[in-house]
Each structure stands twice: as C-alpha cells, then as structure tokens.
Design an enzyme around this catalytic site. Structure first.
Site, short mmCIF file in Angstrom:
data_model
loop_
_atom_site.label_atom_id
_atom_site.label_comp_id
_atom_site.label_asym_id
_atom_site.label_seq_id
_atom_site.Cartn_x
_atom_site.Cartn_y
_atom_site.Cartn_z
N PHE A 162 50.56 35.25 -10.72
CA PHE A 162 50.99 36.65 -10.69
C PHE A 162 52.10 36.83 -11.72
CE2 PHE A 162 50.56 40.10 -7.33
CZ PHE A 162 49.20 39.95 -7.19
N GLN A 173 59.22 51.37 -8.97
CA GLN A 173 58.31 50.59 -9.81
C GLN A 173 57.04 51.37 -10.17
OE1 GLN A 173 56.10 46.87 -8.27
NE2 GLN A 173 57.54 46.14 -9.78
N HIS A 205 53.47 50.65 -11.45
CA HIS A 205 52.54 49.53 -11.61
C HIS A 205 51.76 49.74 -12.89
CE1 HIS A 205 49.44 46.58 -10.91
NE2 HIS A 205 50.07 46.16 -9.83
N LEU A 253 45.17 51.56 -7.30
CA LEU A 253 45.66 50.30 -7.85
C LEU A 253 44.54 49.35 -8.25
CD1 LEU A 253 48.24 48.51 -8.19
CD2 LEU A 253 47.65 47.54 -5.99
N GLU A 306 47.40 43.24 -9.78
CA GLU A 306 47.86 42.32 -10.81
C GLU A 306 47.05 41.03 -10.77
OE1 GLU A 306 52.16 42.46 -11.51
OE2 GLU A 306 52.14 40.37 -10.86
N ARG A 320 56.40 43.52 -14.21
CA ARG A 320 55.72 44.82 -14.20
C ARG A 320 56.41 45.88 -15.04
NH1 ARG A 320 53.69 45.12 -7.90
NH2 ARG A 320 52.12 43.53 -8.24
N HIS A 344 54.36 53.14 -7.75
CA HIS A 344 53.84 52.12 -6.85
C HIS A 344 54.80 51.71 -5.74
CE1 HIS A 344 51.36 48.82 -5.60
NE2 HIS A 344 52.22 47.90 -5.98
N ARG A 401 60.72 44.67 -8.72
CA ARG A 401 60.12 43.72 -7.78
C ARG A 401 59.00 42.94 -8.45
NH1 ARG A 401 55.34 43.78 -4.49
NH2 ARG A 401 54.81 45.91 -5.04
C1 LIG Z 1 47.75 49.83 -3.01
C2 LIG Z 1 48.89 48.88 -2.76
C3 LIG Z 1 48.72 47.51 -2.98
C4 LIG Z 1 49.78 46.63 -2.76
N1 LIG Z 1 49.56 45.29 -2.97
C5 LIG Z 1 50.58 44.42 -2.71
C6 LIG Z 1 50.38 43.01 -2.84
O1 LIG Z 1 49.30 42.55 -3.16
N2 LIG Z 1 51.42 42.20 -2.58
C7 LIG Z 1 52.64 42.65 -2.20
O2 LIG Z 1 53.54 41.85 -1.97
N3 LIG Z 1 52.84 43.99 -2.05
C8 LIG Z 1 51.84 44.88 -2.29
N4 LIG Z 1 52.06 46.21 -2.13
C9 LIG Z 1 53.32 46.67 -1.53
C10 LIG Z 1 53.31 46.42 -0.03
O3 LIG Z 1 52.01 46.48 0.45
C11 LIG Z 1 54.16 47.43 0.73
O4 LIG Z 1 55.43 47.51 0.16
C12 LIG Z 1 54.29 47.00 2.19
O5 LIG Z 1 53.03 46.75 2.76
C13 LIG Z 1 55.04 48.02 3.01
O6 LIG Z 1 55.02 47.61 4.36
P1 LIG Z 1 55.92 48.31 5.45
O7 LIG Z 1 55.70 47.58 6.73
O8 LIG Z 1 57.30 48.46 4.96
O9 LIG Z 1 55.33 49.80 5.57
P2 LIG Z 1 53.85 50.39 5.69
O10 LIG Z 1 52.80 49.38 5.77
O11 LIG Z 1 53.76 51.45 4.65
O12 LIG Z 1 53.90 51.08 7.11
C14 LIG Z 1 54.72 52.20 7.41
C15 LIG Z 1 54.53 52.59 8.85
O13 LIG Z 1 55.46 53.61 9.20
C16 LIG Z 1 54.82 54.61 9.95
N5 LIG Z 1 55.57 55.85 9.75
C17 LIG Z 1 56.08 56.35 8.60
N6 LIG Z 1 56.72 57.52 8.85
C18 LIG Z 1 56.63 57.73 10.17
C19 LIG Z 1 57.09 58.76 11.04
N7 LIG Z 1 57.78 59.82 10.60
N8 LIG Z 1 56.79 58.67 12.35
C20 LIG Z 1 56.06 57.63 12.84
N9 LIG Z 1 55.61 56.63 12.06
C21 LIG Z 1 55.90 56.69 10.75
C22 LIG Z 1 53.40 54.64 9.40
O14 LIG Z 1 52.52 55.21 10.34
C23 LIG Z 1 53.15 53.14 9.20
O15 LIG Z 1 52.75 52.57 10.42
C24 LIG Z 1 51.01 47.12 -2.33
C25 LIG Z 1 51.19 48.48 -2.12
C26 LIG Z 1 50.15 49.36 -2.36
C27 LIG Z 1 50.40 50.83 -2.15
#
Ligand SMILES: Cc1cc2nc3c(=O)[nH]c(=O)nc-3n(C[C@H](O)[C@H](O)[C@H](O)COP(=O)(O)OP(=O)(O)OC[C@H]3O[C@@H](n4cnc5c(N)ncnc54)[C@H](O)[C@@H]3O)c2cc1C
Length: 587
Positions: free
Chosen positions: A119, A240, A242, A252, A255, A286, A353, A398
């Site tokens: 990566f 960031q 992407h 997306l 990478e 990135r 991203h 990141r």
């Molecule tokens: C397309 C994509 C691909 C990615 N690929 C990678 C990768 O390969 N490797 C890597 O390290 N990172 C990757 N990332 C980044 C990484 O996936 C995210 O930063 C990470 O998954 C975020 O996790 P989280 O638990 O913080 O939040 P999330 O998984 O975004 O979850 C947020 C939660 O909060 C809840 N929520 C939000 N607001 C409210 C509200 N007002 N009331 C109730 N519930 C609420 C939602 O329902 C959800 O359950 C990627 C991101 C994207 C968008």
C-alpha cells in the site's frame, strides 16, 4: 419529564468498526451497553472499506512495527502524536490476530498465513524498499470485519437501537455528559438514553464535498454534537483526497489496485508519477499522488474529451489477479462505467475521502478539551473513537490501511477505559431537565413543514462551495470568500422546507438535522484551512507552498462559539522508543 427514558451503563453512538469493537469489550465485561445507529449496523461506512488493515505481521516481506511507526509519522508530515502512533502500530499485530480469531475471513497465502499487500507510503527498514503490510480480505476487507464484529456483538448480547438518530448530547451544569436525545426514525418519537459514559463513533463527513467516496450517511453528526457541547474540533483543515476516485462520480478504486501493480498514465501515455515520486512511484503517499494527478490535469495532460482525468491501468496484471484480488472494483467498473478493468484502463480523479481531524481524544479514547482552568482536561463521561475522533495518529495525512486499524485499536482502547470508568464510578449522575432542553429545542427547530427552499438545494450549494473553496489546492482569497459564502448559507438552514408528504416527514427532518451538522463541520474545515499558513500533508496552500515547522508544528482547534481558533502542541515523544524528528518528506 414526560419523555420516555432508557438507562444503560454505556451509550455508543455509531455501529461502524469503532463503535462495535468498543461495544464488544463492554458487553463481554457484562456492562449494559446500548449501540445507536441511524442505519442498520452492517450498513455503516466501514462496510465499504476495500483495501485492508495494516499490521507488521511480516507474512510476505520482512516487517517490524517500528518501521510501520516510522512510515505513519512520516506520512502524517510529522503532525501526528508519536505516543499514539507508537501505541497503534504495536497494537496492530494483536488486533489483527484477534480479528482472525473472531472469524474475519482474510485472504490467505499458499502457506495459510494472512495475505498482505503493498500500500502507499509503506517501507521496510525506515524508508527503504516497499513493504507489504496491508492485511486484506480480497477488496472487501471492511465488509468482512464489520459483519464479524456485528455477529460477535449479537452473541455478546449488546443492545442495538437500529435506525435511531442521535440529536444531541445531554450535559449537566458541570459539563459532564449524561447520554443523548435520540429519535426513532420510523415513528419520529424522541427517546432519552441516559448513560454513565457516551462514546461518539459516528464516522466521517465526506458528504460536505460534492465528489466523495463517502456514503450519504457520512454527515459529521458526532463532530457537530461535540462542537455544540463546547468541545473544539482538531486539525480539520486536513481532509484527504483519495487519488483514484472514478472520474466525475467519486466511487473509490482502492489503493490496493496500485498495490497489486496497477499504475497511472496521462494523455501522452506517460507514467507521470516517475516525475513526482521517483522511488515510490504510484505508491507514494496519497496527498502526493492526488496533487500529481491534479497538476497533470491543470497543465493540460489530462485524458478524455474534457481532459479532466487520468487513467489507472490494470489490464497488464491479467484477468486472474484482477478477478481474484480486486473483484469489488471490477464490479464497480462494470456497473458505473460499463468497462472491464482487466481489458481497459479506468478513468480516475481525486475524490474527497477521509477526515484526519475530529474530536480531540487521548490514547484511551477520552475526549480532551481546553479546560476552564489549565491547559486541557478530560470531558467527564465523554469518549470518541474512529473517524470522528482525532487521537491524532494521522496528523496531516493518513496512510491507506491505517484507518481500519485506528478504529479497531482505539475502539478497543475506549471500551477498555470505559470498563475502568464504570468500576470507579458505578452510579449515574442525576439527570436534570435542563440537560435535555437544548437537545429538544434543536429538534423543535425543524418540527414543521415550512415554505422555503428544499434541504437538497441548500446541501448541493454547500457541497459545491466546499469543493470550490477548500479543495486539493487552496489560497487565502478563495478560502476567505468561501467563509463569507458559508456564513450566508448558514442563515438559509432555518428556512428550509421539509417535504410535506407525511410518510417522508421524519426522513426529511433528519436530512435537515444532517445538513445543519454538515454546515458546522464545513465551517470548521474552512476556518482551520484559512488559518494554517503553510503546506503540510493534505493541506496544500498555493500561497504558502512550504512546510513551516517553526511556526506551524501545532494542532489547530476550532470552536463553534464565535468561529474561534486556538492551537496546541504536537506530542513528539513516543512511549518507549526514540522519536522521529521532522525531515523533508520525499517518496
Ligand atoms: C469507500 C471507502 C473505502 C475505504 N477503504 C479503507 C481501507 O481499505 N482501509 C482503511 O484503513 N480505511 C478505509 N476507509 C476508511 C475507513 O473505512 C473509515 O474511516 C472507517 O471505516 C470509519 O469507521 P467508523 O467506525 O469511525 O465509522 P463508520 O463505519 O462510518 O460508522 C459510523 C456509524 O455512526 C452512525 N451514526 C452517524 N451519525 C449518527 C447519528 N446522528 N445517530 C445515530 N447514528 C449515527 C452510523 O449509523 C454508523 O453506524 C475507506 C473509506 C471509504 C469511504
């Protein structure tokens, strides 16, 4: 108070990887945990993560967590806190094994070990050859992790409030957090959830930009809730882009596609990364690759009729590698572009991203904010983890694969610290009516249908504004104009019209609440970007093209009240090893 009320030891807002890993710790320790999510848990954005999660397992090439730490500090452009980075890189190894034992179906090498791919920004031996550190389940790693964590939580009897929307935190006179006011989306009924601790795990806010990889639900709700509770947001200028979003659409292309050997080309068929990152080429960090693509297009070497994108070439990898290692992106290309990446190159352009900034926390997930007396203090009862938090391990940029790692490591750390908190403070604090009133007032703001413009129209203007005034390249004049425009846009929210069809009323109201949150985090981003007069990581100022450690080696803090800025020092001292002093960043 006549509102219905539920009581739990611990409330977790957000059911992505961060929330679910914290919940699992707590349920396993017999705490009463409520997880609130505005969508069904397995639809959280973590499910979309493609490429993988970093850990120095050394399954494919030699590796060491210390090298991982170096790459992360360098990737952060020296703005990351080195104590937190050390902790994350060391914890990465047991964290991935824990996931494996919980049932995550990682891809395998022939010898049965977990598959690891190359990566961006990763090296062996402190800046030497390319490393292979990203543990992957094909290109659907987030899906595998999220489903496993959800199933384990069901087994541990975590209590889920699915499709409930958190409106605001409840706070007493002393500033302690006592839970949250939530709304059941289907019925529109409010509910008070009282808890001894509240963890914000609400994810990112990519929806503030027009072209993004983020889902519609990524609207920065938790960050805005923190702002309204008087907590500042840290390092919000660092967003960031992407390098490889599907051009014009934003989805997306991981990478991992470049990690498997794919590379970028301009209209002349040149492998242009040779000029920007002679050593790391397409696997430079990135921010570096995104700027290179934007520069190629600006200087007239873009592809397509409009010359507005570059091409990502995978066809030389062969159908087997593309099909086996990148099935998800093959599907995206077929569905959204009508092409087969095993035969044709993919048109790509940088897309919004990931939020490096967020709610300031310490290594244990506790939210820290400037104190009334003294430099900083923990906000009683409040935790944050995942993309909505800023620990800070990503600093100004990141590395790919470090976010899944961040959410898992710090979700778990927060869960562990909450267990300690509950032992030390077994009783609920009293919940006065005055703690709920501001949240109810916020809800009441949109308890009407209204006449004005639609939420959609204002949101579209906001997203265009952020893209135009706070994109890959930034200048003082363009951003200052952006701040003025955003202040004017803020005034329009109160007047938005909520669709008057009764069945859509709750979702329309929720869209208005999300828009309100987006405007606050958008303002935090623009204000912080306007203040920082240097270029560092993802924050690239045309008018201040150099990094300026003498004046700007510090974290920014944005306060909602009065749109005020403040700063705090970077923690450059790791826990047990020597620190990495700032150097020029070349790939
Ligand atoms: C397309 C994509 C691909 C990615 N690929 C990678 C990768 O390969 N490797 C890597 O390290 N990172 C990757 N990332 C980044 C990484 O996936 C995210 O930063 C990470 O998954 C975020 O996790 P989280 O638990 O913080 O939040 P999330 O998984 O975004 O979850 C947020 C939660 O909060 C809840 N929520 C939000 N607001 C409210 C509200 N007002 N009331 C109730 N519930 C609420 C939602 O329902 C959800 O359950 C990627 C991101 C994207 C968008």
């Amino acid at each position: 108070m006549s509102l219905p009320k539920r009581r739990f030891d611990s409330l977790i807002i957000g059911a992505g990887g961060a929330g679910l890993n914290a919940a699992l710790r707590l349920s396993a320790a017999d705490a009463r945990v409520a997880v609130v999510s505005k969508v069904f848990p397995t639809r959280s954005h973590t499910v979309a993560a493609q490429g993988g999660v970093n850990a120095a397992l050394a399954n494919v090439l030699p590796d060491d967590w210390h090298w991982h730490m170096f790459d992360t500090v360098k990737g952060s452009d020296y703005l990351g806190d080195q104590d937190a980075i050390e902790y994350m890189c060391r914890e990465a190894i047991p964290t991935v094994y824990e996931l494996e034992h919980a049932g995550v179906p990682f891809s395998r090498l022939d010898n049965g070990r977990i598959y690891q791919r190359a990566f961006g920004g990763m090296s062996q031996n402190f800046g030497g050859d390319q490393a292979a550190r990203t543990c992957a389940a094909a290109d659907r790693t987030g899906h595998a992790i999220l489903h496993t964590l959800y199933q384990q939580n069901l087994r541990a009897r975590t209590h889920f409030f699915d499709e409930f929307f958190a409106i605001d935190l409840l706070r007493d006179e002393e500033g302690a957090i006592l839970g949250a006011l939530v709304l059941e989306i289907e019925t529109g009924a409010p509910l008070v959830i009282e808890a001894k601790t509240t963890l914000l795990a609400t994810g990112g806010y990519g929806q503030v930009f027009r072209t993004t990889t983020n889902a519609f639900i990524n609207t920065g709700d938790g960050m805005a809730m923190a702002l309204r509770a008087g907590v500042p947001l840290q390092d919000m200028e660092f967003f960031q882009f992407h390098p490889t979003g599907v051009a014009g659409k934003g989805m997306l292309i991981t990478e991992g596609a470049r990690g498997e050997g794919g590379y970028l080309m301009n209209v002349r068929g040149e492998r242009f990364m040779e000029r920007y990152a002679p050593k790391a080429l397409d696997l430079a960090s990135r921010d570096v690759v995104s700027r290179a693509i934007a520069t190629e297009v600006r200087e007239g070497r873009g592809c397509g009729e409009e010359g507005d994108h570059v091409l990502l070439k995978l066809d030389h990898l062969g159908r087997d590698v593309v099909g086996r290692r990148l099935p998800g992106i093959s599907e995206i290309c077929r569905t959204f572009l009508g092409i087969d990446p095993a035969e044709e190159p993919i048109p790509v352009f940088p897309t919004a991203h990931y939020a490096m900034g967020g709610i300031p926390t310490d290594r244990l997930g506790r939210v820290v904010a400037p104190a009334r007396h003294g430099p900083e203090e923990v906000v009683p009862g409040l935790y944050a983890a995942g993309e909505c938090a800023c620990v800070s391990v990503h600093g100004a940029n990141r590395l790919g694969g470090n976010s899944l790692l961040d959410i898992l490591v710090f979700g778990r750390a927060a869960g562990n610290d909450i267990i300690q908190f509950l032992k030390e403070k077994p009783n609920h604090r009293p919940l006065p009516d005055s703690a709920v009133e501001p949240a109810l007032a916020r809800l009441a703001r949109w308890d009407r249908k209204g006449e004005g413009e639609t939420v959609h129209a204002v949101k579209a203007d906001l997203r265009k504004l952020m893209e135009d005034h706070c994109g890959v390249f930034r200048t003082e004049a363009v951003m200052a104009e952006g701040v003025d425009k955003l202040k004017a846009l803020r005034e329009r929210i109160d007047g938005v019209r909520l669709r008057d069809h009764s069945q859509t009323f709750n979702t329309a109201r929720i869209e208005a609440l999300e828009l309100d949150n987006l405007v606050d985090v958008g303002m935090a981003t623009l204000m912080s970007a306007l203040y920082r007069q240097e270029s560092r990581g993802a924050h690239s100022r045309v008018d201040f093209p150099k990094r300026d450690d003498a004046n700007w080696m510090k974290h920014s803090l944005y306060f909602r009240e009065g749109d005020r800025m403040d700063f705090k020092p970077v923690r450059t001292k790791p826990l047990t090893v020597e620190s990495f002093p700032p150097k020029e960043r070349v790939y």
